[in-house]
Design a protein around this motif. Structure first.
Motif, PDB file in Angstrom:
ATOM      1  N   SER A  59      -7.589   9.442  -0.354  1.00  0.00           N
ATOM      2  CA  SER A  59      -8.590   9.382   0.217  1.00  0.00           C
ATOM      3  C   SER A  59      -7.841   7.643   1.188  1.00  0.00           C
ATOM      4  O   SER A  59      -8.498   7.275   2.116  1.00  0.00           O
ATOM      5  CB  SER A  59      -9.370   8.852  -0.203  1.00  0.00           C
ATOM      6  OG  SER A  59      -8.781   7.838  -1.487  1.00  0.00           O
ATOM      7  N   LYS A  60      -6.947   7.423   0.867  1.00  0.00           N
ATOM      8  CA  LYS A  60      -6.689   6.050   1.160  1.00  0.00           C
ATOM      9  C   LYS A  60      -4.842   6.004   1.771  1.00  0.00           C
ATOM     10  O   LYS A  60      -4.502   5.121   2.994  1.00  0.00           O
ATOM     11  CB  LYS A  60      -5.197   5.223  -0.127  1.00  0.00           C
ATOM     12  CG  LYS A  60      -6.392   4.939  -0.904  1.00  0.00           C
ATOM     13  CD  LYS A  60      -5.937   3.173  -1.934  1.00  0.00           C
ATOM     14  CE  LYS A  60      -6.266   2.771  -2.906  1.00  0.00           C
ATOM     15  NZ  LYS A  60      -5.766   2.109  -3.470  1.00  0.00           N
ATOM     16  N   SER A  95      -6.735   5.668   6.006  1.00  0.00           N
ATOM     17  CA  SER A  95      -6.901   4.433   6.326  1.00  0.00           C
ATOM     18  C   SER A  95      -4.804   3.579   6.010  1.00  0.00           C
ATOM     19  O   SER A  95      -4.990   2.472   7.169  1.00  0.00           O
ATOM     20  CB  SER A  95      -7.488   3.657   5.601  1.00  0.00           C
ATOM     21  OG  SER A  95      -7.251   3.217   3.970  1.00  0.00           O
ATOM     22  N   PHE A  96      -4.604   3.638   5.862  1.00  0.00           N
ATOM     23  CA  PHE A  96      -2.940   3.452   5.671  1.00  0.00           C
ATOM     24  C   PHE A  96      -2.317   3.718   6.628  1.00  0.00           C
ATOM     25  O   PHE A  96      -1.728   2.807   7.254  1.00  0.00           O
ATOM     26  CB  PHE A  96      -1.783   3.896   4.444  1.00  0.00           C
ATOM     27  CG  PHE A  96      -1.026   3.830   4.614  1.00  0.00           C
ATOM     28  CD1 PHE A  96      -0.437   2.690   4.480  1.00  0.00           C
ATOM     29  CD2 PHE A  96      -0.078   4.383   5.539  1.00  0.00           C
ATOM     30  CE1 PHE A  96       1.002   2.637   4.510  1.00  0.00           C
ATOM     31  CE2 PHE A  96       1.064   4.261   5.713  1.00  0.00           C
ATOM     32  CZ  PHE A  96       1.472   3.095   5.680  1.00  0.00           C
ATOM     33  N   GLN A 147       1.633   1.820  -3.083  1.00  0.00           N
ATOM     34  CA  GLN A 147       1.153   2.457  -4.394  1.00  0.00           C
ATOM     35  C   GLN A 147       0.831   3.866  -4.144  1.00  0.00           C
ATOM     36  O   GLN A 147       0.206   4.369  -5.512  1.00  0.00           O
ATOM     37  CB  GLN A 147       0.186   1.299  -4.087  1.00  0.00           C
ATOM     38  CG  GLN A 147       0.611  -0.257  -4.772  1.00  0.00           C
ATOM     39  CD  GLN A 147      -1.511  -0.851  -4.593  1.00  0.00           C
ATOM     40  OE1 GLN A 147      -2.711  -0.512  -3.748  1.00  0.00           O
ATOM     41  NE2 GLN A 147      -1.392  -1.962  -4.499  1.00  0.00           N
ATOM     42  N   LEU A 148       0.791   3.890  -2.857  1.00  0.00           N
ATOM     43  CA  LEU A 148      -0.292   5.319  -1.985  1.00  0.00           C
ATOM     44  C   LEU A 148       1.648   6.216  -3.236  1.00  0.00           C
ATOM     45  O   LEU A 148       1.368   7.340  -3.685  1.00  0.00           O
ATOM     46  CB  LEU A 148       0.530   5.804  -0.970  1.00  0.00           C
ATOM     47  CG  LEU A 148      -0.740   5.465  -0.737  1.00  0.00           C
ATOM     48  CD1 LEU A 148      -0.936   4.874   0.928  1.00  0.00           C
ATOM     49  CD2 LEU A 148      -1.700   5.820  -1.092  1.00  0.00           C
ATOM     50  N   ALA A 167      -6.520  10.018  -4.773  1.00  0.00           N
ATOM     51  CA  ALA A 167      -6.693   8.422  -4.896  1.00  0.00           C
ATOM     52  C   ALA A 167      -5.286   8.417  -3.150  1.00  0.00           C
ATOM     53  O   ALA A 167      -6.677   7.587  -2.458  1.00  0.00           O
ATOM     54  CB  ALA A 167      -6.678   8.352  -5.551  1.00  0.00           C
ATOM     55  N   THR A 196       0.976  -0.989   0.184  1.00  0.00           N
ATOM     56  CA  THR A 196      -0.321   0.019  -0.014  1.00  0.00           C
ATOM     57  C   THR A 196       0.933   0.845  -0.158  1.00  0.00           C
ATOM     58  O   THR A 196       0.717   2.312  -0.456  1.00  0.00           O
ATOM     59  CB  THR A 196      -0.927   0.188   1.030  1.00  0.00           C
ATOM     60  OG1 THR A 196      -1.910  -1.090   0.877  1.00  0.00           O
ATOM     61  CG2 THR A 196      -1.707   1.354   1.116  1.00  0.00           C
TER      62      THR A 196
END
Length: 175
Positions: free
Chosen positions: A50-51, A54-55, A32-33, A47, A29
């Motif tokens: 927003s992630k 939660s990360f 990806q971020l 995107a 993750t």
């Protein structure tokens, strides 16, 4: 001694964060971020932002689960290896007699004690995992911050809003 060796092997596996699906997921993750921030588009930044929320909670949960699993394995390792040490110490005369009086008991005790010490070596793995998560998060956040320096003002504001407060460097600072 065989149980002790098996527990050392199991603990080695359990305390290797590469074998932990939660830790691997967090690493993926974070990567990806970082890529999303690097794309420098409004969609990719939104995107990633927003992630990002939660990360942090997912990373904390993954580290907590990993720590619990590793610590449990270390406890089992210590228990099995402490039993091997105790057995060798309590049965020294029997071990020597079985080996023809050759003093094998000293070797058995030393071997069991050395194996028991290996269980303690895994304590550092939890700290290494914590540091790995911090490194991933730091890399991702630094990428986001430096990308923000080359973005148009509208995207920069959106990006900086999603960074935790302690990571938003002052505009006039040298960083």
């Amino acid at each position: 001694m065989e149980q002790c060796r098996e527990q050392i092997s199991e603990t080695s596996y359990s305390c290797d964060e590469k074998n932990d699906s939660g830790m691997s997921g967090i690493a993926n993750t974070a990567s990806q971020l970082s890529l999303m921030f690097g794309q420098q588009t409004a969609g990719s930044i939104q995107a990633a932002c927003s992630k990002m929320a939660s990360f942090s909670s997912a990373a904390n949960a993954a580290v907590a689960a990993y720590r619990l699993n590793c610590q449990s394995a270390i406890t089992s390792c210590r228990s099995a290896c402490d039993q091997a040490v105790e057995f060798a110490q309590q049965n020294a005369a029997c071990l020597d007699a079985a080996a023809g009086g050759t003093g094998i008991s000293r070797q058995a005790v030393a071997s069991a004690e050395n194996s028991a010490k290996r269980c303690n070596d895994f304590d550092s793995k939890v700290q290494e995992a914590n540091q790995a998560i911090n490194n991933f998060a730091g890399t991702m956040q630094n990428a986001a911050f430096f990308v923000s320096k080359i973005l148009p003002e509208t995207l920069r504001a959106d990006l900086l809003k999603c960074l935790p407060g302690s990571l938003v460097y002052p505009k006039s600072g040298s960083r």
